[in-house]
Design an enzyme around this catalytic site. Sequence first.
Site, PDB file in Angstrom:
ATOM      1  N   VAL A 538      -4.175  -7.050   1.858  1.00 27.97           N
ATOM      2  CA  VAL A 538      -2.723  -7.017   1.930  1.00 27.97           C
ATOM      3  C   VAL A 538      -2.200  -8.279   1.283  1.00 27.97           C
ATOM      4  CG1 VAL A 538      -0.710  -6.908   3.429  1.00 27.97           C
ATOM      5  CG2 VAL A 538      -2.788  -5.668   4.042  1.00 27.97           C
ATOM      6  N   GLY A 539      -1.368  -8.112   0.295  1.00 31.34           N
ATOM      7  CA  GLY A 539      -0.840  -9.266  -0.412  1.00 31.34           C
ATOM      8  C   GLY A 539       0.602  -9.521  -0.023  1.00 31.34           C
ATOM      9  N   GLY A 540       1.190 -10.484  -0.675  1.00 30.57           N
ATOM     10  CA  GLY A 540       2.571 -10.854  -0.405  1.00 30.57           C
ATOM     11  C   GLY A 540       3.532  -9.722  -0.705  1.00 30.57           C
ATOM     12  N   GLY A 542       2.643  -6.415  -0.636  1.00 28.36           N
ATOM     13  CA  GLY A 542       2.300  -5.170   0.037  1.00 28.36           C
ATOM     14  C   GLY A 542       0.816  -4.914  -0.059  1.00 28.36           C
ATOM     15  N   LYS A 559      -2.229  -1.884  -6.490  1.00 27.63           N
ATOM     16  CA  LYS A 559      -1.369  -2.792  -5.733  1.00 27.63           C
ATOM     17  C   LYS A 559       0.004  -2.153  -5.655  1.00 27.63           C
ATOM     18  CE  LYS A 559      -0.591  -7.806  -6.304  1.00 27.63           C
ATOM     19  NZ  LYS A 559      -1.118  -8.884  -7.159  1.00 27.63           N
ATOM     20  N   ASP A 658      -0.636 -20.807  -9.325  1.00 30.20           N
ATOM     21  CA  ASP A 658      -1.064 -20.408  -7.981  1.00 30.20           C
ATOM     22  C   ASP A 658      -2.578 -20.231  -7.929  1.00 30.20           C
ATOM     23  OD1 ASP A 658      -0.673 -19.930  -5.337  1.00 30.20           O
ATOM     24  OD2 ASP A 658      -0.013 -17.854  -5.569  1.00 30.20           O
TER      25      ASP A 658
END
Length: 885
Positions: A538-540, A542, A559, A658
């Site tokens: 699960v990422g930022g 979704g 994604k 990042d």
Amino acid sequence: MTFQVFLIFSILVSAAVAGEGATAAYVPTDVFLFNCGETSDQMDISGRNWMAEQPNFLPSNAANASFVSHASFQGSGVSKVPYMTARIFRHDFTYRFPVSPGWKFLRLYFYPTRYSSDLDAAVNSYFSVIVNGFTLLKNFSADLTAKASNGAFIFKEFIVPVSSGHTMLNLTFTPSLNMLAFVNGVEIVSMPDRFYSKGGFDDKIAQVGNSIDFEINNSTAFETVHRLNIGGRLIDGISDTGMFRQWLAEKFQLNEKSGIVPIVPGVKINYTENTPAYVAPEDVYTTYRTMGNAEHPRLNQNFNLTWLFPVDAGFNYLVRLHFCETLSDVNGPGQRVFTIFIGNKIAKRDMDVIQLSGGSRIPVFLDFSVFVGFESGPRPDLRLDLHPYTVSEPKYYDAILNGVEILKLSVSDGNLAGPNPNPNSTSGLTPNSVNQDIQKPKAKSHVLVITLGTVGFAIVLAMFIVVVIVMKRRKKKKKVNVDTKSKPTDSWTTLPLVTGSSHTRSTTSLPSDLCRRFSILEIKSATNNFEKKLIVGVGGFGPVYKGRIDGGATLVAVKRLDISSNQGVNEFEAELKMLSMLRHIHLVSLVGYCDDENEMVLVYEYMPHGTLRDHLYKRNKVFDPPLSWKRRLEICIGAARGLQYLHTGAKDMIIHRDIKTTNILLDENYVAKVSDFGLSKVGLTSSSQTHVSTVVKGSFGYLDPEYYRRQVLTEKSDVYSFGVVLFEVLCCRPVKLENVPREEADLIRWVKSNYKKRTVDQIVDADLTAEITPLSLEKFCEIAVRCVQDRGIERPSMNDVVWALEFALQLHEAAKNKNGVDSLDLPRRDEVGTTTDGENDLFSRTTGRMSKSVTSNDDSARLAGDERSGSSWGVFSEIKDPRAR
Ligand SMILES: *[C@@H]1O[C@H](CO)[C@@H](O)[C@H](O)[C@H]1NC(C)=O
Ligand SMILES: *[C@@H]1O[C@H](CO)[C@@H](O)[C@H](O)[C@H]1NC(C)=O
Ligand SMILES: *[C@@H]1O[C@H](CO)[C@@H](O)[C@H](O)[C@H]1NC(C)=O
Ligand SMILES: *[C@@H]1O[C@H](CO)[C@@H](O)[C@H](O)[C@H]1NC(C)=O
Ligand SMILES: *[C@@H]1O[C@H](CO)[C@@H](O)[C@H](O)[C@H]1NC(C)=O
Ligand SMILES: *[C@@H]1O[C@H](CO)[C@@H](O)[C@H](O)[C@H]1NC(C)=O
Ligand SMILES: *[C@@H]1O[C@H](CO)[C@@H](O)[C@H](O)[C@H]1NC(C)=O
Ligand SMILES: *[C@@H]1O[C@H](CO)[C@@H](O)[C@H](O)[C@H]1NC(C)=O
């Protein structure tokens, strides 16, 4: 605006430099610049005057055999003079230039593009160029050659002898059958007597692999194939010693294997009768590359300083090497002695710069000749190796090189031409890309330059003052700018994002021509209608699903943007734009996207081995073996190469912003791929703009403190974050820990202080201690610590990081192979890493077996998930209101 100010400034600077040219070390007797097809004299961006075509140099059939045309398009980086006008030849055409006897530089300038007469000179031109019996080019395509060097235009430099009987250069262009020929500019410059034909400092041309010296007689022509300022910057024509030679910065040219480029304090070069000032500019002799490793000099015995120069097979080459010792601690003979290999053969067994030159700061150059045969194909690499010569027990086991020139010699029938390069097979990092880089900022300014050329000095001076004032004002204004939102400055472009945070997106902004567009039906079928069971992360923005496309044949990671995530939209689109433009083995590749029915989906290649972070912290202790030191090094090297590509390999510099262990993914072979470009920034790599002011974003713990303080982003911020990753890989612990002694809480401080105390070996991951070798550890820590220096300028470039990590890997391998480094006297920590061969074997066998079992047991496979939502690793965006400063 800032950009334009810079332009004016750079013009003034170049004008000043051009002025200096008049008092250069060598004043040529002939200097002609012909702007082909042009009817009036014009000045180029460096302030040199290009003559209109003179009728008396043209043949009588000029009007019949050729015509004048203007380029219909001025490519970025292409200067108006001489590239925007051309003479295009339908038939044989001969220019006749009156010159004095002796060798002459002949430079031909080409801009292959569409010309106004609707003739595509780029596609339809293949031609030969013959001058005084020498075939310089044969079936030559300026287009292929320019493309191979990743540039829009090219120039070729030749050196042609003119005998006293023929004080004329007859320059003939012959189109290939049914083709055209063209040229934009011709330059002729004389040189000191027999400058490249009588040998180096000792008046000899040593023949590599043959004890007889090589002779270059008066009927030899040359083509310059490489001319590099090793360890230094690009030196353009007007900064040369009067011959207008261009010296390229090495990193664009060669496959650099090793060594360091020290920062050199300003020293004055002491030219002598043997090496007069015109041989090479001071910049060549003050900068250099050495092997480094001052701490463990004997290590250098195991390595070479190596360069690989692409050349055409079937020719003799003149290799001129420039040397100069400038350090006060290398001041006598016998201190730094090394062997020079050219094409894998010994060229000079014991090169001692000081002994040859006679002292510190006295330059010296040597000439060698080498024949390159067809054994390795039509376009092999000519290899240059330097290796410490230890028989005489010198003070330093090291080598040095300041400059290289490689000239191709004509064969006995006068031919110099090689085949056209294949643009598909070159790296793109060739001379012309550099050439264009420096011209880029000036390119748009041609009108200005011409104006400047015609107005008086007083006006120039007045403008200069205005410029200074404007610049000062800009500076003030810029400071204010920082305080506003993250507006890109003029020479930086953020990706063309869809504005606003609403979910209505314009399909037109998406690069459907660059990557595959999926329908929502395809996506739903790939993910079993977004089945929860298939969520692998699960990422930022979704969830990330594991899916199958192409009838189940291809595994992908899908994604999906969470509709409720407002901030995600921009990053999502940024990532799509960025990844669709980038392709590199160490960047995760985008398969496609979908933007149907208010869904926003990105589809990536599937990464069976998940994130680097998972391998460090979340592995199943029973089934997953720990990553071996070798594998960790390989993963770090891979990720570093991905970043290196972003910084220097793509057309414009890209800053990732990042970098962290969750954004380094591993494929089925543990090849590292950098992912998550949602925060990345694109910038033009113009020398004037090396940073951008932005709102600080990044991830907690990985954020460059200088970026945080100053809100100025440079590529060195990525270097910092990468340094943090290196620390984690080494120690296998997160950046911040709670409930530990205070000095251990912060990983960076903890490693730095142990590094200072030379006790890093005590804090490395327990899984590594049996395997890691002291030298490899030392090299690794050295580069990691440099990466996290407080000040960006003290951090290494990603090029240097890649090299240092490769070196650490070589040290590790050498130690494993026993016969390598073991024989050296090591400074300390001998007790660690004394695994026997037996243990090593056992270890690697176990690793092999276990990782196999993991691969077959694919259920536990993770993927390209980003773990931003996980605890303290959340997105660290807008951590602080910039206005609060
Ligand atoms: C131009 O070339 C054609 C054929 O090549 C020839 O017949 C004609 O006389 C030439 N014209 C001039 C002015 O040279
Ligand atoms: C150049 O051309 C002129 C005129 O055709 C001729 O006299 C001269 O010999 C040529 N020079 C050379 C070096 O070929
Ligand atoms: C070569 O040219 C030089 C002048 O540049 C002359 O002095 C010398 O005699 C010539 N050598 C031969 C072999 O022709
Ligand atoms: C330059 O080198 C020569 C020896 O070749 C020496 O005599 C002279 O003092 C040096 N000059 C300077 C300024 O160092
Ligand atoms: C250094 O280069 C030479 C010539 O290419 C080669 O024979 C030798 O093996 C190299 N040595 C090392 C340590 O790479
Ligand atoms: C110059 O050298 C080439 C080969 O090195 C030879 O073929 C040629 O005959 C020489 N020419 C003269 C004038 O000596
Ligand atoms: C000219 O070069 C092109 C591209 O390298 C090649 O395809 C073509 O066959 C060459 N033609 C001749 C006549 O050599
Ligand atoms: C280079 O690649 C492109 C597309 O992949 C192809 O169309 C072109 O023919 C290739 N050129 C050469 C010289 O191989």
